[in-house]
Write a protein that holds these residues in place. Sequence first.
Motif, PDB file in Angstrom:
ATOM      1  N   TRP A  66      -2.341 -17.043  52.444  1.00  0.00           N
ATOM      2  CA  TRP A  66      -1.332 -17.590  51.542  1.00  0.00           C
ATOM      3  C   TRP A  66      -0.230 -16.587  51.208  1.00  0.00           C
ATOM      4  O   TRP A  66       0.481 -16.763  50.216  1.00  0.00           O
ATOM      5  CB  TRP A  66      -1.938 -18.034  50.214  1.00  0.00           C
ATOM      6  CG  TRP A  66      -3.278 -18.678  50.184  1.00  0.00           C
ATOM      7  CD1 TRP A  66      -4.490 -18.054  50.228  1.00  0.00           C
ATOM      8  CD2 TRP A  66      -3.575 -20.084  50.057  1.00  0.00           C
ATOM      9  NE1 TRP A  66      -5.509 -18.971  50.129  1.00  0.00           N
ATOM     10  CE2 TRP A  66      -4.976 -20.234  50.016  1.00  0.00           C
ATOM     11  CE3 TRP A  66      -2.782 -21.235  49.943  1.00  0.00           C
ATOM     12  CZ2 TRP A  66      -5.617 -21.455  49.888  1.00  0.00           C
ATOM     13  CZ3 TRP A  66      -3.420 -22.468  49.807  1.00  0.00           C
ATOM     14  CH2 TRP A  66      -4.817 -22.575  49.789  1.00  0.00           C
ATOM     15  N   CYS A  67      -0.054 -15.529  51.995  1.00  0.00           N
ATOM     16  CA  CYS A  67       0.755 -14.412  51.501  1.00  0.00           C
ATOM     17  C   CYS A  67       1.955 -14.017  52.348  1.00  0.00           C
ATOM     18  O   CYS A  67       2.918 -13.458  51.812  1.00  0.00           O
ATOM     19  CB  CYS A  67      -0.132 -13.180  51.296  1.00  0.00           C
ATOM     20  SG  CYS A  67      -1.004 -12.612  52.762  1.00  0.00           S
ATOM     21  N   SER A 125      -4.026  -6.039  43.651  1.00  0.00           N
ATOM     22  CA  SER A 125      -4.522  -7.283  44.230  1.00  0.00           C
ATOM     23  C   SER A 125      -4.527  -8.348  43.152  1.00  0.00           C
ATOM     24  O   SER A 125      -4.449  -8.042  41.954  1.00  0.00           O
ATOM     25  CB  SER A 125      -5.943  -7.107  44.771  1.00  0.00           C
ATOM     26  OG  SER A 125      -6.861  -6.911  43.697  1.00  0.00           O
ATOM     27  N   LYS A 295       0.074 -11.449  46.489  1.00  0.00           N
ATOM     28  CA  LYS A 295       0.367 -12.078  47.775  1.00  0.00           C
ATOM     29  C   LYS A 295       1.844 -12.064  48.162  1.00  0.00           C
ATOM     30  O   LYS A 295       2.326 -11.125  48.780  1.00  0.00           O
ATOM     31  CB  LYS A 295      -0.201 -13.487  47.789  1.00  0.00           C
ATOM     32  CG  LYS A 295      -1.739 -13.530  47.687  1.00  0.00           C
ATOM     33  CD  LYS A 295      -2.270 -14.911  47.885  1.00  0.00           C
ATOM     34  CE  LYS A 295      -3.792 -14.973  47.676  1.00  0.00           C
ATOM     35  NZ  LYS A 295      -4.572 -14.269  48.691  1.00  0.00           N
ATOM     36  N   GLY A 300       2.603  -9.789  51.715  1.00  0.00           N
ATOM     37  CA  GLY A 300       1.374  -9.275  52.297  1.00  0.00           C
ATOM     38  C   GLY A 300       1.552  -8.004  53.105  1.00  0.00           C
ATOM     39  O   GLY A 300       0.578  -7.493  53.667  1.00  0.00           O
TER      40      GLY A 300
END
Length: 467
Positions: A66-67, A125, A295, A300
Motif C-alpha cells: 500500500w506504499c 513505521s 507508507k 516506501g
Amino acid sequence: MNSTTRAILSPECTETQARDAQHHLHPFTDTKALNAKNARVIERAEGIYIWDSEGNRMIDGMAGLWCVNLGYGRPELAEVAAQQMNQLPYYNTFFQTTTHPAAELAEQIAALTPGDLNHVFFANSGSEAIDTVIRMVRRYWEVVGKPWRKILISRENAYHGSTLGGVSLGGMGGMHAQGTPMLPGIEHIRQPYWYGEAEAGQSEEEFALECAQALEERILEVGPDNVAAFVGEPIQGAGGVIMPPPGYWKEIQRICKKYDILVVADEVICGFGRTGQWFGSQTLGIEPDMMSMAKGLSSGYLPISAVAVGDRVANALIEDGGEFNHGFTYSGHPVAAAVALENIRILRDEGIVEKVGSDTGPYLQQQLRERVGAHPLIGHIEGTGLVAGMALVKSKEPKTFFGKDEDAGTVCRDHCFENGLIMRACGNRMVLSPPLIISREQIDEMIDLVLVCLDKTETSLKEKGWM
C-alpha cells in the motif's frame, strides 16, 4: 518471457533462496511452508511493474504494501537520498538538535494535514506511529489532570500494526491469538462492514448508525470519563478495504464530541493521495485530533512515519507536559526526511493526488464495477480513489460466503502471482491498491488480468468442491 513460463534459475538466485531459507524469518509467514517451495526473488522494478528472478513481469496491484505511491524507479528520490547521505547521513533529534530536512518536513506535513494538526512527531513505521499515539494520548490526559482516562477504543478487524501496542489496538483475532496477553485498557467495537454483516433489508445508512452507536454503548459500559480516544482507519485497509457506510464517521465524531473523547485517524494506508485527496480524513469528512501516517509519506523508498498532533493535545504537552519520555533512534532521520520531502514535492507538482481524485480513481472504480462486478465470484465491490476491496462469494443470490476452511482468497492470490498480477487476499476479500501513477491504459491491463485470475480461481474452487 510470459508470466507462466518457468525459467531455469541462475546460480545467484538459487543461492539467495538457500540463504533465505536458512536464515531469514519473514513477516506474516509460515516459514516451514515457505521453505518447502522457496521464496520468490524480486530483482527489479519500474513504474507499476516488478520483475522476479525468472524474468516474470507482474503488475504490482498493491503498490508494495500500500506504499509505493509514486511507483518504482523515481531517480529524484534516489538523488536526494544520496545528496543527504553525503552531507549528513545521520544525526538524532534527542539532544536539543534538529536537521534541515526534519524541520522542513514537519512544516510540510502541518501544511498538508487538515484542521489544526500543527505539530509532528517522527517515527519509522506505522506500528511505531501507533505506539506513539497510545503513549501520547494517555500522557495528554495525565497532563490535563485526568490520568484515569486510559481506555482507547478501536474496531474488530482493524489493523494498526504488529508491535505489541499496534496488535493490541488492532482488532484482528489471528494476531490476538499469538503472544498474549495484549495491552490492557483497549476495547473493540464492531466494524462497519455493511455487505458482510448487515441484516437483510437494512440500508447502509441504518447500518452505519447502528455500528456507530456501538461506540456510545461501549463508552457507557466502561464509563465515559475512563475513555481517552477512539482510533480508526478512515477505510479499514488490511481488513479487506471496508468502506464505512454514509453517515458512519459523522456519528462517530458526534459521539466523541459528546463525551470529550479524542478522535485519532490512522492514515497509514489512506494518506498521501490514496483516496483522491491528500488524506482519507478529507475524503470521509473526519476532523481528527491526531493522525498517524507512514507508507506513502516516502512512497516506501525509505522507512519513515509520523504522528500529526492537533493544537489541543500539542499545546497541553508543550506548555504543561515537561519532557515526553518517548522516541526512537531514527526519529526524524535526515535521509528519510529528505526523501519524504521530495516525494511530497513530486506528488504536489505533478498533480498526482488531484489526478487520482478526478481521473484514474473514478475510472478504476467504474471499471471494477462494470467489468469485474459481473463475475460470478464477486459479490460486492467497494472503495474510492485507487483502493478497492472485492468480496468473493459462492453465490450472489442467495448471498453465500465461503466457509472458514474454504480459503478462496489464497487460491485467487496464487493464480494472480502465476499470471502477472499482485493482488492481495484479506481472508476471502481481494484488494487492490496500485501505485498512484497508474494510467487508464494500465488500469485496463490490470482489470484484464483480474478477470483472467478470477476465471482460473472459479475453476479451481469447483475442482475442490467449494462451489
